[in-house]
Motif scaffolding. Sequence first.
Motif, PDB file in Angstrom:
ATOM      1  N   PHE A 166      47.935  12.852  87.773  1.00 60.33           N
ATOM      2  CA  PHE A 166      47.941  13.100  89.221  1.00 60.33           C
ATOM      3  C   PHE A 166      48.028  11.806  90.023  1.00 60.33           C
ATOM      4  O   PHE A 166      48.343  11.818  91.202  1.00 60.33           O
ATOM      5  CB  PHE A 166      46.707  13.904  89.633  1.00 60.33           C
ATOM      6  N   LEU A 167      47.708  10.697  89.376  1.00 59.11           N
ATOM      7  CA  LEU A 167      47.803   9.394  90.039  1.00 59.11           C
ATOM      8  C   LEU A 167      48.969   8.577  89.491  1.00 59.11           C
ATOM      9  O   LEU A 167      49.289   7.521  90.028  1.00 59.11           O
ATOM     10  CB  LEU A 167      46.498   8.613  89.829  1.00 59.11           C
ATOM     11  N   ASP A 168      49.557   9.076  88.401  1.00 55.63           N
ATOM     12  CA  ASP A 168      50.604   8.340  87.695  1.00 55.63           C
ATOM     13  C   ASP A 168      50.098   6.968  87.232  1.00 55.63           C
ATOM     14  O   ASP A 168      50.757   5.950  87.426  1.00 55.63           O
ATOM     15  CB  ASP A 168      51.864   8.199  88.577  1.00 55.63           C
ATOM     16  N   TRP A 169      48.911   6.976  86.642  1.00 57.06           N
ATOM     17  CA  TRP A 169      48.314   5.740  86.117  1.00 57.06           C
ATOM     18  C   TRP A 169      48.351   5.766  84.590  1.00 57.06           C
ATOM     19  O   TRP A 169      48.115   6.804  83.971  1.00 57.06           O
ATOM     20  CB  TRP A 169      46.839   5.634  86.507  1.00 57.06           C
ATOM     21  N   ARG A 170      48.587   4.608  84.006  1.00 56.64           N
ATOM     22  CA  ARG A 170      48.455   4.449  82.557  1.00 56.64           C
ATOM     23  C   ARG A 170      47.697   3.164  82.267  1.00 56.64           C
ATOM     24  O   ARG A 170      47.991   2.122  82.848  1.00 56.64           O
ATOM     25  CB  ARG A 170      49.831   4.377  81.886  1.00 56.64           C
ATOM     26  N   ASP A 171      46.727   3.274  81.363  1.00 55.89           N
ATOM     27  CA  ASP A 171      45.973   2.113  80.878  1.00 55.89           C
ATOM     28  C   ASP A 171      45.436   1.238  82.009  1.00 55.89           C
ATOM     29  O   ASP A 171      45.698   0.030  82.074  1.00 55.89           O
ATOM     30  CB  ASP A 171      46.835   1.282  79.917  1.00 55.89           C
ATOM     31  N   VAL A 172      44.687   1.863  82.898  1.00 56.02           N
ATOM     32  CA  VAL A 172      44.067   1.134  84.000  1.00 56.02           C
ATOM     33  C   VAL A 172      42.594   0.888  83.648  1.00 56.02           C
ATOM     34  O   VAL A 172      41.839   1.841  83.450  1.00 56.02           O
ATOM     35  CB  VAL A 172      44.150   1.942  85.318  1.00 56.02           C
ATOM     36  N   PRO A 173      42.176  -0.380  83.560  1.00 55.99           N
ATOM     37  CA  PRO A 173      40.761  -0.673  83.245  1.00 55.99           C
ATOM     38  C   PRO A 173      39.884  -0.461  84.478  1.00 55.99           C
ATOM     39  O   PRO A 173      39.336  -1.402  85.055  1.00 55.99           O
ATOM     40  CB  PRO A 173      40.798  -2.138  82.805  1.00 55.99           C
ATOM     41  N   LEU A 174      39.761   0.791  84.873  1.00 56.32           N
ATOM     42  CA  LEU A 174      39.170   1.119  86.184  1.00 56.32           C
ATOM     43  C   LEU A 174      37.717   0.676  86.301  1.00 56.32           C
ATOM     44  O   LEU A 174      37.297   0.220  87.368  1.00 56.32           O
ATOM     45  CB  LEU A 174      39.293   2.633  86.433  1.00 56.32           C
ATOM     46  N   ALA A 175      36.927   0.812  85.238  1.00 57.98           N
ATOM     47  CA  ALA A 175      35.507   0.439  85.330  1.00 57.98           C
ATOM     48  C   ALA A 175      35.378  -1.044  85.681  1.00 57.98           C
ATOM     49  O   ALA A 175      34.596  -1.421  86.560  1.00 57.98           O
ATOM     50  CB  ALA A 175      34.799   0.750  84.019  1.00 57.98           C
ATOM     51  N   ARG A 176      36.175  -1.859  85.021  1.00 58.15           N
ATOM     52  CA  ARG A 176      36.089  -3.304  85.260  1.00 58.15           C
ATOM     53  C   ARG A 176      36.550  -3.644  86.686  1.00 58.15           C
ATOM     54  O   ARG A 176      35.896  -4.407  87.402  1.00 58.15           O
ATOM     55  CB  ARG A 176      36.971  -4.037  84.234  1.00 58.15           C
ATOM     56  N   ILE A 177      37.647  -3.042  87.121  1.00 57.21           N
ATOM     57  CA  ILE A 177      38.182  -3.344  88.460  1.00 57.21           C
ATOM     58  C   ILE A 177      37.200  -2.888  89.544  1.00 57.21           C
ATOM     59  O   ILE A 177      36.909  -3.603  90.501  1.00 57.21           O
ATOM     60  CB  ILE A 177      39.550  -2.649  88.674  1.00 57.21           C
ATOM     61  N   LEU A 178      36.655  -1.679  89.353  1.00 57.49           N
ATOM     62  CA  LEU A 178      35.733  -1.144  90.360  1.00 57.49           C
ATOM     63  C   LEU A 178      34.422  -1.905  90.379  1.00 57.49           C
ATOM     64  O   LEU A 178      33.780  -2.060  91.424  1.00 57.49           O
ATOM     65  CB  LEU A 178      35.450   0.332  90.072  1.00 57.49           C
ATOM     66  N   SER A 179      34.008  -2.358  89.208  1.00 58.26           N
ATOM     67  CA  SER A 179      32.776  -3.121  89.138  1.00 58.26           C
ATOM     68  C   SER A 179      32.931  -4.422  89.922  1.00 58.26           C
ATOM     69  O   SER A 179      32.038  -4.830  90.669  1.00 58.26           O
ATOM     70  CB  SER A 179      32.450  -3.400  87.664  1.00 58.26           C
ATOM     71  N   ALA A 180      34.095  -5.065  89.783  1.00 55.69           N
ATOM     72  CA  ALA A 180      34.350  -6.294  90.532  1.00 55.69           C
ATOM     73  C   ALA A 180      34.411  -6.014  92.035  1.00 55.69           C
ATOM     74  O   ALA A 180      33.963  -6.812  92.857  1.00 55.69           O
ATOM     75  CB  ALA A 180      35.662  -6.918  90.062  1.00 55.69           C
ATOM     76  N   ALA A 181      34.932  -4.827  92.407  1.00 53.50           N
ATOM     77  CA  ALA A 181      35.105  -4.504  93.829  1.00 53.50           C
ATOM     78  C   ALA A 181      33.803  -4.076  94.498  1.00 53.50           C
ATOM     79  O   ALA A 181      33.653  -4.220  95.710  1.00 53.50           O
ATOM     80  CB  ALA A 181      36.156  -3.409  93.983  1.00 53.50           C
ATOM     81  N   THR A 182      32.873  -3.529  93.721  1.00 54.78           N
ATOM     82  CA  THR A 182      31.651  -2.975  94.320  1.00 54.78           C
ATOM     83  C   THR A 182      30.384  -3.726  93.924  1.00 54.78           C
ATOM     84  O   THR A 182      29.340  -3.535  94.531  1.00 54.78           O
ATOM     85  CB  THR A 182      31.457  -1.502  93.892  1.00 54.78           C
ATOM     86  N   GLY A 183      30.470  -4.519  92.861  1.00 51.54           N
ATOM     87  CA  GLY A 183      29.270  -5.197  92.368  1.00 51.54           C
ATOM     88  C   GLY A 183      28.343  -4.298  91.582  1.00 51.54           C
ATOM     89  O   GLY A 183      27.223  -4.691  91.259  1.00 51.54           O
ATOM     90  N   LEU A 184      28.786  -3.097  91.273  1.00 52.31           N
ATOM     91  CA  LEU A 184      27.938  -2.144  90.549  1.00 52.31           C
ATOM     92  C   LEU A 184      28.461  -1.956  89.119  1.00 52.31           C
ATOM     93  O   LEU A 184      29.672  -2.010  88.899  1.00 52.31           O
ATOM     94  CB  LEU A 184      27.957  -0.779  91.237  1.00 52.31           C
ATOM     95  N   PRO A 185      27.571  -1.670  88.176  1.00 54.14           N
ATOM     96  CA  PRO A 185      28.057  -1.198  86.879  1.00 54.14           C
ATOM     97  C   PRO A 185      28.737   0.155  87.085  1.00 54.14           C
ATOM     98  O   PRO A 185      28.249   0.989  87.856  1.00 54.14           O
ATOM     99  CB  PRO A 185      26.774  -1.026  86.047  1.00 54.14           C
ATOM    100  N   VAL A 186      29.870   0.344  86.424  1.00 55.25           N
ATOM    101  CA  VAL A 186      30.675   1.553  86.665  1.00 55.25           C
ATOM    102  C   VAL A 186      30.913   2.299  85.352  1.00 55.25           C
ATOM    103  O   VAL A 186      31.209   1.681  84.331  1.00 55.25           O
ATOM    104  CB  VAL A 186      32.041   1.182  87.296  1.00 55.25           C
TER     105      VAL A 186
END
Length: 391
Positions: A166-186
């Motif tokens: 639904f997003l047309d995403w492949r192999d996106v390390p989302l936890a790492r990217i979001l953690s950097a963006a929010t400062g939270l463990p994801v």
Amino acid sequence: MTRTQQTPLLPPVGDATAANVFMTVLTRGPIARSEIAYTLGLSAGTISRSTKPLLEAGYLIEDGAADNSRPGRPTMPLRVVAEREFVIGVKLTGDHLVGVVVDLLANVRASREVSLTATDVDSVVAALAGLVAQLRLAVDGPITRLGVGLGGHVDPAAGTVRYAPFLDWRDVPLARILSAATGLPVVVENDVNALTVAEQWFGAGIDVPSFAVVTIGAGVGCGLVLNGGLVHGASGLAGELGHIPLDPAGPPCPRCGNTGCVEAAVADSAIVGRITQASGRDGLDILAAAQLARTGDAAAAAAFTAAGQVLGRALATVANLLNPNRIILSGEGLAASDLFETAARQAFYTHAYGSAGDCELLTRPLPDDTWARGAAAVAIQHLFVARAPGR
Ligand SMILES: [Zn+2]
């Protein structure tokens, strides 16, 4: 002590045993230590050793311990301190985000929704970080963790979205990217798995050891709990019910290209496609298709019935393979359940083998908030197993 004066947050306390003890108190508390020991098959000494750091860090409290005239006794029941910290859960779809803040008992304290204007990774991460910032302002207390649920193949151990159609995403390390963006463990999880955790903790899965959640709508999803544990499989792909090949003569699957997938017959687009093919009508969406069927259009009604038959066979496959106590049917596709449920139940009972047919079939519309709450619940599950992700 107010929350703003609370001691600095500690890193996750304890080990896998402490995590199991915490989850037992969370889902069954207030509960006596002796009952925790019995439930987990552990010794009283092990329970004492595991609960001590959780008590000291303020995650657990002896129920009634605030009464100073009654000093704590080993048999005093334990409960989770709900406001020890807060966790954010987000349901990420192709066009919007729904986020909730929950306490440690997964009680929703605030919720927000934002629309997505683009689905590239940078835009979604920016929107998600904005939503997290909004939710942080909504509660007076420390937010320590973020859980995100989205449709597709998610590898929670790696924190990676392998494929999100639904997003047309492949192999996106989302936890790492979001953690950097929010400062939270994801923690990132498949959205139906997150919904399944929600059902296990506080929904229709609370009283049974084994159950499946099957969602229908734009796609077909399936979350599985067997003997109390969420099933991920080797790489997070378990439960891809949508791509079980049920009909060699069936249509090609728009998602994977194979022939006869469940999703190729049951998804909204499959139902609409069948009506278009049979009647020549163009420009229908699933709501218009359902309206057409309800007003007596035979081709439209037949398309929903056909989808129901395949769905019923798919549910029988789940029952025959795993013998769950219950199958919970949910998702936005339930809006047309009046048009396919009878056919689905008939096909299910025809194909369920022996006592697999004793499995209870439940239809349960669940709002987006519940999906987001499930993502938060997954994050809470990871509170004490941060060094062993994916468990
Ligand atoms: Zn397929």
